[in-house]
Write a protein that holds these residues in place. Structure first.
Motif, short mmCIF file in Angstrom:
data_model
loop_
_atom_site.label_atom_id
_atom_site.label_comp_id
_atom_site.label_asym_id
_atom_site.label_seq_id
_atom_site.Cartn_x
_atom_site.Cartn_y
_atom_site.Cartn_z
N ASP A 276 0.81 -1.22 0.00
CA ASP A 276 0.00 0.00 0.00
C ASP A 276 0.85 1.28 0.00
N GLY A 277 2.17 1.13 -0.09
CA GLY A 277 3.06 2.29 -0.16
C GLY A 277 3.58 2.75 1.18
N ARG A 278 3.00 2.26 2.29
CA ARG A 278 3.49 2.60 3.61
C ARG A 278 4.55 1.57 4.03
N ASP A 279 5.32 1.91 5.04
CA ASP A 279 6.37 1.02 5.52
C ASP A 279 6.10 0.61 6.97
N ILE A 280 6.54 -0.59 7.30
CA ILE A 280 6.58 -1.01 8.69
C ILE A 280 7.99 -0.76 9.20
N VAL A 281 8.11 0.09 10.22
CA VAL A 281 9.42 0.37 10.82
C VAL A 281 9.46 -0.31 12.18
N ILE A 282 10.33 -1.29 12.32
CA ILE A 282 10.52 -1.97 13.59
C ILE A 282 11.87 -1.53 14.15
N GLN A 283 11.85 -0.87 15.28
CA GLN A 283 13.08 -0.32 15.84
C GLN A 283 13.88 -1.39 16.59
N ASN A 284 15.15 -1.09 16.85
CA ASN A 284 15.98 -1.96 17.68
C ASN A 284 15.39 -2.01 19.09
N GLU A 285 15.49 -3.17 19.73
CA GLU A 285 14.91 -3.34 21.05
C GLU A 285 15.87 -4.09 21.98
N ASN A 286 15.75 -3.82 23.28
CA ASN A 286 16.49 -4.56 24.30
C ASN A 286 15.50 -5.08 25.33
N ILE A 287 15.34 -6.38 25.36
CA ILE A 287 14.37 -7.01 26.26
C ILE A 287 15.12 -7.66 27.40
N GLN A 288 14.86 -7.19 28.59
CA GLN A 288 15.59 -7.66 29.76
C GLN A 288 15.03 -8.99 30.27
N ALA A 289 15.88 -9.73 30.97
CA ALA A 289 15.44 -10.94 31.65
C ALA A 289 14.69 -10.56 32.92
N ALA A 290 14.02 -11.53 33.51
CA ALA A 290 13.34 -11.26 34.78
C ALA A 290 14.36 -10.75 35.79
N LYS A 291 13.95 -9.82 36.61
CA LYS A 291 14.84 -9.13 37.53
C LYS A 291 15.64 -10.11 38.39
N GLY A 292 16.98 -9.94 38.33
CA GLY A 292 17.87 -10.75 39.16
C GLY A 292 18.05 -12.18 38.71
N SER A 293 17.64 -12.50 37.46
CA SER A 293 17.69 -13.91 37.05
C SER A 293 18.50 -14.19 35.78
#
Length: 316
Positions: A276-293
């Motif tokens: 449709d002429g639009r773009d999907i922009v997926i940014q860089n991400e940092n997903i943390q582990a459960a706290k202290g684990s």
């Protein structure tokens, strides 16, 4: 039977094998999709060759990207957009970090070298005189390239923040052997961080993941700073801008990839052009582990599923 007869029979057998493999590849390309071709590559040597040839014939265009996860070694997990998980062995990922993704190609950094890779075919294009070693020491770093590295107008940009007051962009055009360097005064007030870079309509854009962005026009060599609300940015870029860990969580990737809560993951985003002429922009991400684990860290990259083959003579 003399030696010439033996040679003639051997040549005939080789031609029969080649013809049957080509026929098998034609059948594969007529009836199988990319995800199915990836699944049958490990059956035997002939099927591997035939499926590779069939993959090269495919014209893939998908609005939804796939996700490739990799660890310290060469073992990778590929999650398709219909949630099928494939196991791949890609030696080029051993010790590497993916810094950009576009048009089915990845830009990888490993041991002082930088190169393009198509993970489905393992086609590789090396770039000269990598400046990444010094840039990776910066507090913030992103990268982008304008188009597939096989196109004549491909450009690569490596962007880093220096001491919280300036941006430095290293630019390499197709055919160049030396990187050009451009700098811009850019404080945290202008751009809170540099999280993602992309290329659109002649300019590289560096985004902070919120409402700030800086663009570099590759033709005029001019910088511009922007501070707008999210709707203005999306309207300007003609895109759906997705970031701040939303894409990973909204797609429930931790569960789909089988990652335990004690595993953290950093992902490399991408830009996918839609019909449709639009773009999907997926940014860089940092997903943390459960706290202290946390006891393990993995990496991943969003990629458009395309298969490219290049000749051995192909050079940047």
């Amino acid at each position: 039977m003399d030696q010439r007869s033996n040679i003639s029979e051997a040549d005939s057998d080789d031609k029969t094998i080649i013809n049957s493999t080509h026929l098998l590849a034609q059948i594969f390309s007529d009836y199988l999709e990319l995800k199915e071709l990836l699944g049958i590559r490990s059956v035997c040597k002939d099927w591997n060759y035939a499926s590779s040839e069939a993959l090269a014939r495919l014209e893939t265009f998908q609005d939804e990207p796939w996700f490739l996860m990799y660890d310290e070694g060469s073992n990778c997990s590929l999650l398709s957009n219909d949630e099928k998980l494939y196991k791949l062995n890609i030696p080029e990922f051993d010790g590497a970090t993916c810094v950009a993704s576009n048009s089915g190609w990845l830009l990888l950094f490993r041991e002082g070298s930088i190169f393009f890779l198509c993970p489905f075919s393992r086609a590789r294009i090396d770039l000269p005189n990598c400046p990444l070693s010094e840039l990776m020491d910066c507090s913030e770093f992103v990268a982008a390239f304008s188009s597939a590295p096989t196109t004549q107008d491909c450009m690569v940009a490596l962007i880093a923040r220096w001491q919280e007051i300036a941006l430095q962009l290293h630019l390499l055009r197709r055919g160049d052997r030396r990187w050009s360097v451009y700098e811009c005064l850019c404080t945290i007030g202008d751009l809170s961080r540099i999280k993602f870079a992309s290329y659109k309509e002649g300019a590289f854009q560096i985004s902070d993941g919120f409402y700030g962005s800086v663009t570099f026009d590759a033709k005029t060599k001019r910088w511009r700073k922007h501070v707008e609300n999210s709707s203005s940015i999306e309207k300007c870029l003609k895109c759906n801008n997705i970031g701040n860990n939303l894409y990973f969580w909204s797609n429930n990737l931790r569960e789909k990839l089988g990652l335990e809560s004690n595993v953290s993951i950093s992902t490399c985003g991408t830009l996918i052009s839609q019909r449709d002429g639009r773009d999907i922009v997926i940014q860089n991400e940092n997903i943390q582990a459960a706290k202290g684990s946390q006891n393990r860290h993995v990496k991943g990259v969003w990629i458009q599923p395309k298969f490219f083959k290049i000749t051995h003579e192909h050079r940047w």
